[in-house]
Design an enzyme around this catalytic site. Structure first.
Site, short mmCIF file in Angstrom:
data_model
loop_
_atom_site.label_atom_id
_atom_site.label_comp_id
_atom_site.label_asym_id
_atom_site.label_seq_id
_atom_site.Cartn_x
_atom_site.Cartn_y
_atom_site.Cartn_z
N HIS A 20 0.82 -1.21 0.00
CA HIS A 20 0.00 0.00 0.00
C HIS A 20 0.85 1.26 0.00
O HIS A 20 0.66 2.15 -0.81
CB HIS A 20 -0.95 0.00 1.20
CG HIS A 20 -1.90 1.14 1.16
ND1 HIS A 20 -1.59 2.39 1.67
CD2 HIS A 20 -3.14 1.24 0.66
CE1 HIS A 20 -2.61 3.20 1.46
NE2 HIS A 20 -3.58 2.52 0.86
N LEU A 81 -3.68 -8.34 2.32
CA LEU A 81 -4.46 -9.44 2.88
C LEU A 81 -5.82 -9.59 2.21
O LEU A 81 -6.33 -10.69 2.08
CB LEU A 81 -4.68 -9.22 4.39
CG LEU A 81 -3.47 -9.47 5.27
CD1 LEU A 81 -3.81 -9.11 6.72
CD2 LEU A 81 -3.01 -10.91 5.18
N GLY A 84 -9.72 -6.12 -1.91
CA GLY A 84 -10.53 -4.91 -1.81
C GLY A 84 -10.37 -4.09 -3.08
O GLY A 84 -9.96 -4.61 -4.12
N HIS A 86 -8.20 -1.85 -3.90
CA HIS A 86 -6.84 -1.73 -4.44
C HIS A 86 -6.48 -2.93 -5.32
O HIS A 86 -5.99 -2.77 -6.43
CB HIS A 86 -5.83 -1.59 -3.31
CG HIS A 86 -5.90 -0.28 -2.60
ND1 HIS A 86 -6.05 0.93 -3.26
CD2 HIS A 86 -5.84 0.03 -1.29
CE1 HIS A 86 -6.07 1.91 -2.39
NE2 HIS A 86 -5.95 1.39 -1.17
#
Length: 137
Positions: A20, A81, A84, A86
């Site tokens: 991220h 993890l 989503g 992203h």
């Protein structure tokens, strides 16, 4: 037990390890450590860390470095993890941009980390550390 490292294909492959990104000083170092460990295991692949946002190098820069090193195939390795926005939306957009910028480049996404008993083992270890640190055990 060490897992065997697959032989690299005839076409040079780049692995872009994507995290991220954080504004917190030093926080992004973890991804660089993981990339370094991958370089030791996958010696004949081009391994580049990249951050989706908030930090450098960004994804386009990492792809450019892979291509400059001779990679004609690039695999995104999401260090996330969850599936989503992203992973499910942003990374495919980066792939589309990379294909436009580098015609002929083969590019795809490996599965995100998700649920895996090996990740659970790491969480169990962290719980043990936390309990010991608080002298709760």
């Amino acid at each position: 037990m060490k897992r065997p490292v697959p032989r690299p294909p005839a076409i040079k492959v780049g692995l872009v390890l994507i995290g991220h990104g954080s504004r917190v000083p030093g926080a992004n170092h973890v991804l660089e450590e993981v990339a370094g460990a991958l370089r030791r295991q996958y010696r004949r692949y081009v391994i580049e860390p990249a951050f989706l946002e908030l930090a450098q190098p960004d994804i386009p820069s990492a792809i450019d470095r892979c291509v400059a090193a001779g990679a004609r195939r690039v695999l995104f390795v999401p260090y996330f993890l969850y599936l989503g926005g992203h992973v499910g939306r942003d990374l495919p957009e980066h792939i589309a941009q990379a294909r436009f910028k580098h015609p002929g480049l083969e590019i795809r996404i490996a599965p995100h980390l998700g649920f895996d008993r090996r990740v659970v083992a790491v969480v169990v270890d962290r719980i043990a550390q936390g309990l010991r640190g608080g002298k709760w055990t």
